[in-house]
Design an enzyme around this catalytic site. Structure first.
Site, PDB file in Angstrom:
ATOM      1  CG  ASN A  80       7.388  -8.145 -12.578  1.00 34.11           C
ATOM      2  OD1 ASN A  80       8.342  -7.381 -12.577  1.00 34.11           O
ATOM      3  ND2 ASN A  80       6.196  -7.794 -13.013  1.00 34.11           N
ATOM      4  CG  ASP A  81       6.116 -14.444 -12.590  1.00 32.04           C
ATOM      5  OD1 ASP A  81       6.081 -14.707 -11.375  1.00 32.04           O
ATOM      6  OD2 ASP A  81       5.120 -14.108 -13.248  1.00 32.04           O
ATOM      7  NE  ARG A  92       0.067 -11.961 -18.754  1.00 33.13           N
ATOM      8  CZ  ARG A  92       0.650 -11.559 -17.630  1.00 33.13           C
ATOM      9  NH1 ARG A  92       1.952 -11.664 -17.497  1.00 33.13           N
ATOM     10  NH2 ARG A  92      -0.060 -11.030 -16.664  1.00 33.13           N
ATOM     11  CG  HIS A 148      -2.215  -0.555   1.046  1.00 24.96           C
ATOM     12  ND1 HIS A 148      -2.736  -1.559   1.819  1.00 24.96           N
ATOM     13  CD2 HIS A 148      -3.161  -0.274   0.128  1.00 24.96           C
ATOM     14  CE1 HIS A 148      -3.928  -1.871   1.381  1.00 24.96           C
ATOM     15  NE2 HIS A 148      -4.215  -1.112   0.358  1.00 24.96           N
ATOM     16  CD  GLU A 169       5.888 -14.681 -17.052  1.00 26.23           C
ATOM     17  OE1 GLU A 169       5.528 -13.726 -16.359  1.00 26.23           O
ATOM     18  OE2 GLU A 169       5.109 -15.570 -17.448  1.00 26.23           O
ATOM     19  NE  ARG A 202       5.212 -11.097  -9.183  1.00 25.38           N
ATOM     20  CZ  ARG A 202       4.673 -10.960 -10.396  1.00 25.38           C
ATOM     21  NH1 ARG A 202       4.674 -11.990 -11.237  1.00 25.38           N
ATOM     22  NH2 ARG A 202       4.149  -9.837 -10.785  1.00 25.38           N
ATOM     23  CB  CYS A 251       6.348  -6.766 -20.679  1.00 22.44           C
ATOM     24  SG  CYS A 251       6.160  -8.514 -20.309  1.00 22.44           S
ATOM     25  NE  ARG A 307       0.835  -7.688 -15.315  1.00 22.79           N
ATOM     26  CZ  ARG A 307       1.733  -6.705 -15.199  1.00 22.79           C
ATOM     27  NH1 ARG A 307       1.387  -5.454 -15.449  1.00 22.79           N
ATOM     28  NH2 ARG A 307       2.971  -6.972 -14.822  1.00 22.79           N
TER      29      ARG A 307
HETATM   30  C1  PEP Z   1       6.350 -10.551 -15.160  1.00 24.58           C
HETATM   31  O1  PEP Z   1       6.303 -11.619 -14.546  1.00 24.58           O
HETATM   32  O2  PEP Z   1       7.360  -9.830 -15.229  1.00 24.58           O
HETATM   33  C2  PEP Z   1       5.153 -10.060 -15.870  1.00 24.58           C
HETATM   34  C3  PEP Z   1       5.212  -9.019 -16.664  1.00 24.58           C
HETATM   35  O3  PEP Z   1       3.980 -10.707 -15.599  1.00 24.58           O
HETATM   36  P1  PEP Z   1       3.133 -10.453 -14.254  1.00 24.58           P
HETATM   37  O4  PEP Z   1       3.795  -9.363 -13.487  1.00 24.58           O
HETATM   38  O5  PEP Z   1       1.761 -10.106 -14.679  1.00 24.58           O
HETATM   39  O6  PEP Z   1       3.244 -11.795 -13.599  1.00 24.58           O
HETATM   40 MG    MG Z   2       4.582 -12.902 -14.821  1.00 29.58          MG
END
Ligand code: PEP
Ligand code: MG
Length: 559
Positions: A444-445, A333, A195, A421, A455, A492, A297
């Site tokens: 991110n993944d 996606r 938050h 990912e 994460r 991305c 997304r």
């Molecule tokens: C990622 O994993 O970097 C990604 C863009 O997908 P999400 O954040 O929606 O899992």
């Molecule tokens: Mg992802």
């Protein structure tokens, strides 16, 4: 370097950068509720109704104050305050406290016990419910302060622009901040999606979370907060700090003036794209210099749905996004359901470890019709616009998955790609590219699975930092595979939103960057200031480092 040698070198504390910007100001600390000794023993029967009345009045006063602040705030801040006010009046926990008071427990103890009961329950439920725990504790402290005649705990109102340091901030505290007076935020806990991070982003207050050692920085100390590098320097050299602030202001001005398209100073084109979750976000992205959508997304459109949307419903939603960028690129996606984004209609199995379970493309194995109908809907949406969308699958781990997704997509006339990912996919990027037309790296993944670190965990935010050299090595492998195949490789994930890292990604060979629309101007402007050679130099230097902090420093030295 200062010519006068300081007595002690300033302490540089590191955390996770969340909102860019640099500020130099005195520290204020969020107040905590002092330890309050609840009266021992039980209440006399005769005193219980009055105690119940005192409790009801305190809870109402807290909720009223939060609602009044919500009325004066806007956007996400107002929503957060209103939601906290609603929770303050929630019958479930109020009832639990009232029951205790009726049985003779003094109000202060009754509040603490009732909230503890719900904290335990919410924590067990996990996910979004667990995120309400911090709100509940915040309400508990406010009600106890009210009952005890103490000032409301939280953020003190500073006299001069200040940097707010805290263990963590309650949403209601963050939402009420005045960005003229609180010019920076640093917290010990919290992750990039907390938050605190969301509200700091909305208010544009430079912010660093998960800062190690922050508790030792006392109120009144001068500090330099760098929301881009993710550092807080206590007692820095004053003139160096002033220069850092001035440089950041120059960057901010350049970002405001940047109008696209994406390219390095020497004209190497890099498409700058937006990440969106629906038509409204796509239309908002069109107001920025974004050249298209690099990540739509789709699962976020259906988080509240109990049943699968029909092909027609889906086509209407996807059509809105395609329409927003009629002549640009749009990458849709396919549903990334599962783990932290379960979809009720996807039929997720009960799993002990959902992040490593049936999520993303893996759902298609048990439920191939779901993917089929989604591709049909994307194709139908494309038929009504002039945009030729690309489609990509999340969580691809093998070349066979890429092959089957590509064939299915092509049967609908769509251009297929896959997300990188999972480390396995990065390592075999050449094989994947035999089947698909592009790759898009979800950092991110990729960071989560490369570093074996959740994460969502604030404690592990240092590990899931996309500057981790191991993650960047996998990005490099993927980009090189793309270059060999002559096919585009985008990023991305959140990494693309960090201006400095974006330049490194370009140096690694990434051909497009897709990010939250708010990040676009700063990334575009930064890229426009550096040459491709500088980016490549930074990329090479970063790959030679052994930690995220070293990687940042190595990049800064080149860029
Ligand atoms: C990622 O994993 O970097 C990604 C863009 O997908 P999400 O954040 O929606 O899992
Ligand atoms: Mg992802």
């Amino acid at each position: 370097m200062s010519t006068t040698s300081p007595v002690a070198s300033p302490t540089v504390l590191r955390g996770v950068p969340v909102v860019p910007g640099v500020q130099y100001a005195p520290v204020i600390r969020a107040g905590r509720l002092p330890d309050i000794q609840a009266p021992a023993g039980d209440l006399d029967e005769a005193d219980r109704p009055a105690e119940a009345g005192r409790f009801a009045a305190a809870a109402t006063a807290v909720a009223d104050r939060l609602r009044a602040r919500a009325a004066h705030a806007t956007g996400a801040a107002s929503e957060v305050l209103a939601a906290t006010a609603t929770l303050a009046q929630d019958r479930a926990w109020l009832g639990a406290a009232e029951k205790r008071i009726a049985a003779g427990t003094p109000a202060v103890r009754a509040v603490a016990e009732a909230v503890d009961q719900f904290v335990e329950l919410f924590t067990q439920l996990g996910g979004l419910m667990a995120e309400r725990v911090i709100d509940l504790r915040d309400i508990r402290d406010r009600v106890i302060a009210e009952l005890s005649g103490l000032p409301e705990p939280g953020v003190p109102l500073p006299d001069v622009p200040s940097i707010l340091c805290a263990e963590d901030l309650a949403p209601a505290d963050t939402a009420g901040l005045d960005p003229q007076l609180v010019v920076g935020i640093a917290t010990t806990l919290g992750g990039p999606t907390s938050h605190t991070a969301i509200i700091a982003r909305q208010l544009g207050i430079p912010c660093v979370v998960a800062v190690t050692g922050l508790d030792a920085v006392a109120a009144g100390v001068m500090a330099l907060l760098d929301g881009t590098a993710g550092t807080l320097t206590a007692d820095p050299d004053a003139s160096q700090a002033a220069e850092a602030v001035a440089a950041a202001q120059r960057d901010a001005l350049a970002a405001r003036q940047w109008a696209g398209p994406g390219a390095t100073a020497d004209g190497h084109a890099v498409a700058i794209l937006a990440n969106v979750q629906d038509g409204a976000a796509a239309r908002a992205a069109r107001e920025t210099p974004a050249e298209g959508i690099g990540l739509f997304r789709t699962e976020l459109c259906f988080l509240n749905r109990d049943s699968e949307p029909t092909v027609e419903e889906q086509a209407a939603i996807y059509g809105e996004v395609l329409e927003a960028f009629q002549l640009g690129k749009v990458v849709v996606r396919t549903l990334d359901a599962g783990s932290d984004k379960p979809l009720k209609f996807a039929g997720h199995p009960e799993e002990a470890n959902p992040a490593l379970g049936v999520r993303g493309i893996r759902i298609a194995q048990a439920n191939p019709g779901l993917l089929d109908r989604q591709l049909e809907a994307v194709a139908a949406a494309a038929g009504t616009t002039t945009t030729a969308p690309w489609v990509m699958a999340p969580m691809i781990a093998t070349a066979d998955e890429a092959k089957s997704f590509a064939a299915q997509s092509r049967s609908y006339g769509l251009t297929p790609g896959v997300m990188i990912e999972v480390p396995a996919a990065a390592l075999l990027a050449d094989k994947l590219l035999e089947h698909v037309d592009f790759l898009s790296i979800g950092t991110n993944d990729l960071a989560q699975y490369t570093m074996a670190a959740d994460r969502m965990s604030a404690d592990l935010a240092g590990l899931t930092d996309p500057w981790q050299p191991a993650v960047l090595t996998l990005v490099a492998l993927t980009a090189r595979a793309g270059a060999r195949a002559g096919k585009p490789v985008g990023v991305c994930g959140e990494a693309a939103a960090d201006p400095l890292l974006a330049a490194v990604l370009v140096g690694l060979g990434v051909t497009s960057l897709s990010m939250a629309p708010a990040a676009i101007p700063a990334v575009g402007a930064r890229l426009a200031r550096v040459t491709l050679e500088q980016c490549r130099g930074a990329a090479e230097a970063v790959l030679g480092t052994g930690s995220a902090a070293e990687a940042r420093e190595a990049a800064l030295a080149h860029l």
